[in-house]
Design an enzyme around this catalytic site. Structure first.
Site, PDB file in Angstrom:
ATOM      1  N   LYS A  61      13.823  35.105   0.458  1.00 26.82           N
ATOM      2  CA  LYS A  61      13.041  35.513   1.624  1.00 26.82           C
ATOM      3  C   LYS A  61      11.579  35.120   1.413  1.00 26.82           C
ATOM      4  O   LYS A  61      11.032  35.298   0.308  1.00 26.82           O
ATOM      5  CB  LYS A  61      13.183  37.023   1.812  1.00 26.82           C
ATOM      6  CG  LYS A  61      12.525  37.600   3.061  1.00 26.82           C
ATOM      7  CD  LYS A  61      12.810  39.104   3.132  1.00 26.82           C
ATOM      8  CE  LYS A  61      12.202  39.767   4.351  1.00 26.82           C
ATOM      9  NZ  LYS A  61      12.524  41.213   4.400  1.00 26.82           N
ATOM     10  N   SER A 135      14.431  42.806   8.394  1.00 23.82           N
ATOM     11  CA  SER A 135      13.585  41.641   8.536  1.00 23.82           C
ATOM     12  C   SER A 135      14.093  40.427   7.773  1.00 23.82           C
ATOM     13  O   SER A 135      13.607  39.312   7.970  1.00 23.82           O
ATOM     14  CB  SER A 135      12.163  41.987   8.047  1.00 23.82           C
ATOM     15  OG  SER A 135      12.157  42.390   6.682  1.00 23.82           O
ATOM     16  N   SER A 159      15.850  46.611   5.828  1.00 29.29           N
ATOM     17  CA  SER A 159      15.863  45.153   5.961  1.00 29.29           C
ATOM     18  C   SER A 159      16.829  44.455   5.009  1.00 29.29           C
ATOM     19  O   SER A 159      17.098  43.270   5.173  1.00 29.29           O
ATOM     20  CB  SER A 159      14.452  44.596   5.730  1.00 29.29           C
ATOM     21  OG  SER A 159      13.578  45.026   6.753  1.00 29.29           O
TER      22      SER A 159
END
Length: 436
Positions: A61, A135, A159
């Site tokens: 990420k 997210s 997330s």
């Protein structure tokens, strides 16, 4: 886990899968394939000895540092070039895994939806009209689409779990401090953790075992038990919300799937215990209605004050709300949380773990874009309280909804019970088909 490819073959397969999937919104940064193949060849020449993750490729990420790749947190104006990889990334690379790129996310990890990025909306791995979840949108879809073996996300309010549920994969949210946060862009520093996405509990646990480790440089790092799957108690008690406390926001398929998934847990020998869930819902409400948004402001303070136009409009709206908060409000919220934590502690006298729906409703992209804040809050119904209460969690696909989508449960336990949760999750999960 199936037989692994050589590092060179694994990189080639990942890039071929990327081209076939053809989603430019999945990754924010991809290194040159030829350069990555050279790195894979060097690893191959060194051999697999002492490298438990040899032959695996992973994605990271883009709020977690990888040396040689920019970190953006999905905000071009924030971009910087890290001098070294994050503590966790370095451990995984030392174990033989290869990073193939940096994935898209809700900007500054603010959101559970996966649609708040200037780099586009990653395509859900199961159905293109659905949100990818956030997210950690790009990381979850990269695993769900079979591009990578595993991926790193982050988790503050869910997330690392919501995107797993939305893409039919495993999302492991470790106890706070089990993974070092060195090299991670903070959202809420007191609540954040790096998380793991994988196609199976076994692989997620193997990755977590390598990633875990005490880091003197991280003030929030803790010495905790190894997260390898452990044995379940002889008489496992699983807490579930009473029917009146179950919220699915009109998604009848999700409601029916949750009931079926609980029946599966009972068939595995667990005793289901209905608990008073209101204290947990009250904690969940604190995260968005309380002053923790001020931590997001602190993490982005120079940029939001000097260049607010650099932010995604919804992200700016959320984080800017911290300007009206006071230190008095922060302390009042902390006192309220302490009171609720004491009440919630009683749950663990009654049960060994909780089992809740990972996703209360499977929202579509168009729905979320039309109502971005309220629907995001709905998604956090069963996730927001976990980090505030210092709990461990793992999201796992258990059954199948009537519309064909996988149904996902999140198992939750006190800090340090990562191994217990993984052990039972492995017995409950529905295995995914092997990658071609």
């Amino acid at each position: 886990m199936s037989e692994r490819l050589s590092p060179v073959a694994a990189v080639r397969r990942a890039y071929a899968a990327l081209r076939a999937w053809n989603d430019p919104a999945m990754f924010i940064h991809l290194p040159d394939e030829a350069a990555l193949l050279r790195r894979a060849a060097a690893l191959e020449a060194a051999g697999p000895e002492g490298r438990p993750l040899y032959g695996l490729v992973f994605a990271v990420k883009d709020n977690i540092d990888v040396a040689g790749m920019p970190t953006t947190a999905a905000c071009p104006a924030f971009t910087y070039a890290p001098a070294r990889s994050a503590f966790v990334v370095a451990r995984l690379e030392a174990a033989g895994a290869i990073v193939i790129g940096k994935t898209n996310l809700d900007q500054f990890a603010t959101g559970l939806v996966g649609v708040r990025s200037p780099f586009g909306v990653p395509r859900n791995a199961l159905r293109p009209d659905l949100i990818p979840g956030g997210s950690s949108s790009g990381s979850a879809t990269a695993v769900g689409a079979g591009i990578v073996d595993f991926a790193l996300g982050t988790d503050t309010a869910g997330s690392g779990r919501i995107p797993a549920g939305m893409n039919g994969i495993v999302g492991l949210k470790p106890t706070l401090g089990l993974f070092s946060a060195t090299g991670m862009v903070p959202a809420c520093r007191t609540l954040d953790t790096i998380s793991v996405f994988a196609g199976s509990v076994a692989l997620a646990s193997a990755v977590a075992t390598v990633a875990a480790g005490y880091d003197q440089a991280d003030a929030y790092s803790r010495r905790l038990p190894a997260p390898a799957p452990g044995q379940r108690p002889a008489a496992l008690r699983i807490g579930v919300p009473a029917p009146g406390a179950r919220h699915f926001f009109g998604d009848a398929e999700a409601e029916a799937a949750y009931a079926a998934d609980l029946a599966r847990l009972a068939s595995l020998g667990a005793t289901l215990v209905e608990i008073d869930y209101e204290p947990l819902h009250a904690v969940a409400r604190l995260l968005y209605e309380g002053p923790w948004v001020a931590e997001r402001y602190a993490a982005t303070k120079p940029l939001i004050e000097d260049d607010p136009g650099a932010f995604h409009p919804v992200t700016l709206r959320i984080i800017s709300g911290a300007r009206g908060l006071t230190a008095v409000a922060a302390f009042e919220a902390m006192y309220r949380l302490a009171d609720l934590r004491r009440v919630a502690e009683r749950i663990w006298d009654e049960v060994d773990m909780l089992a809740v729906p990972t996703v209360p409703r499977a929202y579509g992209v168009a729905e979320v874009e039309a109502d971005p804040i309220a629907l995001n809050s709905n998604l956090g119904t069963y996730t927001n309280f976990v980090n505030l209460l210092d709990l461990a969690a793992i999201s796992v696909p258990v059954g199948r909804r009537g519309d064909g989508l996988p149904s996902s449960l999140t198992l939750i336990g006190p800090a340090g019970t990562d191994g217990l949760l993984a052990g039972f999750a492995a017995s409950a999960e529905t295995p995914r088909p092997a990658r071609p």
